[in-house]
Enzyme design. Structure first.
Site, mmCIF file in Angstrom:
data_model
loop_
_atom_site.group_PDB
_atom_site.id
_atom_site.type_symbol
_atom_site.label_atom_id
_atom_site.label_comp_id
_atom_site.label_asym_id
_atom_site.label_seq_id
_atom_site.Cartn_x
_atom_site.Cartn_y
_atom_site.Cartn_z
ATOM 1 N NE ARG A 215 -6.024 4.821 3.297
ATOM 2 C CZ ARG A 215 -5.591 3.906 2.435
ATOM 3 N NH1 ARG A 215 -5.253 4.254 1.208
ATOM 4 N NH2 ARG A 215 -5.480 2.652 2.801
ATOM 5 C CG HIS B 280 -1.916 1.478 -4.840
ATOM 6 N ND1 HIS B 280 -2.585 2.672 -4.716
ATOM 7 C CD2 HIS B 280 -2.595 0.593 -4.073
ATOM 8 C CE1 HIS B 280 -3.621 2.522 -3.904
ATOM 9 N NE2 HIS B 280 -3.637 1.255 -3.500
ATOM 10 N NE ARG C 255 0.021 -4.960 -0.984
ATOM 11 C CZ ARG C 255 -1.033 -4.267 -0.612
ATOM 12 N NH1 ARG C 255 -2.072 -4.853 -0.079
ATOM 13 N NH2 ARG C 255 -1.048 -2.958 -0.779
ATOM 14 C CD GLU D 234 -2.327 -4.229 -6.401
ATOM 15 O OE1 GLU D 234 -3.561 -4.373 -6.322
ATOM 16 O OE2 GLU D 234 -1.675 -3.515 -5.633
ATOM 17 C CG ASN E 104 -2.189 -8.857 0.509
ATOM 18 O OD1 ASN E 104 -1.814 -8.332 1.565
ATOM 19 N ND2 ASN E 104 -2.813 -8.177 -0.438
#
Ligand code: ADP
Length: 398
Positions: free
Chosen positions: A241, A180, A90, A386, A7
């Protein structure tokens, strides 16, 4: 079979080496400050941890150091690089160009560079830099791309379209993609397994609540809607955010604050969310501590977060025409009972009944059922994984 999961960010590169026979992580770690002074690699393996402080001017050097660490005499777990059967990378954004895990070829990279970089300028370019570095250092090893967006590819048009001119969607790909996906896929499948049901039998709302947060409606094992949008800025307010905001406010804020539109978007990504509301922190531990001491804006940030999450759960129950299970996952979802309780409070009319004691139990890394025995809707806390999804998808592709 051993799969390396990578990642890569702009100045970081996280990795896990997973043994697919046992699905156990046999080594993991990460490089920090790539291309910046003070680069370091923290590597774990053999139950030990070692920090390598060597200059990493670029991702190629970083991945070379990772491979050396995997063979290190203290924290190493393999003898030669040939033991790594494939690498799963990823990738955040796919646009409409990829809807499933994809084997890397030069043509695939070209499409990524030409078509997806502008969709995710902060995420995809560094991920491709990491990918290219890996390909140079490990020529001949198959590489797979696992997209955050793939699981959402099953959304119907009515869910992923914005109410804009259809031609603009067609020409520019402006639509909801969702993110996600690996996490929503993993926890919804785990929920079905835990409940002893087939995925086809279940209507689940998965709440991935972390620094970045998104909520998905999973009907019969397939994603039918999700809260993030064209970019990860959409949906509920998050750590920094803003979440959903009237597009007109962007132009208005640009005028009031003397910013360009790009600067406003950067502000909405980095300076807003619970950090902006509280004025204290993006971290929920700080917000909870602040609220306990009587800080009204910390409490307001927590209230907004739970309220917006709850609204998504309710609207997705309506979208699916029912609800069998709510799943909480990621940093906040797994560790913060007060948020889970606030989300579920008011959903009694849907058949949600929380077992408050079970909800308060400590996160022990296992799947936990936190709904009352007679709750019509099961409420589960499921640790996400993940990396394991990326490794599984890579192995499957081979
Ligand atoms: P991301 O992967 O999106 O960066 P995480 O899933 O790690 O984020 O979630 C980070 C959030 O989870 C932070 O707000 C943090 O406060 C919260 N969190 C993590 N661990 C705990 C904990 N033990 N108690 C409360 N909140 C926690």
């Amino acid at each position: 079979m051993k799969i390396l999961v990578v990642n890569a960010g702009s100045s970081s590169l996280k990795y896990q080496l997973i043994d697919m026979e046992t699905e156990k992580v046999i080594a993991k770690g990460g490089c920090e400050r790539i291309g910046i002074e003070g680069s370091l690699l923290k590597a774990k393996g053999n139950g030990k941890e070692k920090v390598f402080t060597q200059p990493m001017p670029n991702h190629k050097v970083a991945i070379e150091l990772v491979l050396n660490a995997l063979k290190d005499e203290e924290v190493g777990v393999i003898k030669s690089m040939e033991e790594i059967d494939a690498v799963g990378h990823r990738m955040v954004a796919s646009g409409e160009y990829f809807n499933k895990t994809t084997l890397v070829t030069e043509e695939v990279i070209k499409t990524l560079e030409e078509k997806t970089f502008e969709l995710a300028p902060l995420h995809n370019p560094p991920a491709v830099t990491g990918l290219r570095a890996c390909m140079e250092v490990m020529p001949g090893t198959p590489m797979a791309l696992v997209f955050d967006t793939s699981f959402h590819a099953t959304m119907p048009e009515k869910a992923y379209l914005y109410g804009i001119d259809y031609e603009d969607y067609k020409n520019f790909g402006v639509r909801k993609y969702g993110f996600h996906g690996t996490s929503h896929k993993f926890v919804s499948a785990e929920a079905a397994k835990y409940l002893g049901k087939k995925p086809e039998e279940l209507k689940i709302v998965t709440c991935h609540l972390g620094n970045g947060s998104s909520i998905s409606a999973v009907d019969g094992g397939k994603c039918v809607d999700t809260s993030m949008g064209f970019t990860p800025l959409a949906g509920i307010l998050m750590g920094t955010r803003s979440g959903d905001i009237d597009a007109s406010a962007v132009e208005f804020l640009a005028r009031k604050k003397g910013m360009t539109h790009a600067e406003v978007i950067n502000y909405l990504n980095k300076k807003c969310g619970v950090a902006g509301i509280s004025g204290v922190s993006s971290d929920f531990r700080d917000l909870i501590a602040g609220a306990k001491k009587g800080n009204a804006r910390c409490k307001l940030a927590l209230d907004m977060f739970a309220y917006q999450t709850k609204k998504y759960v309710g609207s997705y129950a309506a979208a699916m025409g029912g609800l069998n299970c709510i799943v909480f996952t990621a940093g906040i979802g797994e560790n913060t009972p007060t948020v889970r309780e606030a989300v579920c409070d008011g959903l009694q009319f849907l058949g949600v009944k929380l077992n408050k004691q079970a909800n308060k139990a400590k996160n022990d890394g296992s799947i936990r059922e936190i709904s009352a025995k007679n709750s019509k809707v099961k409420v589960l806390v499921i640790p996400t994984n993940e990396e394991l999804v990326i490794a599984r998808e890579t192995a499957e592709l081979l």
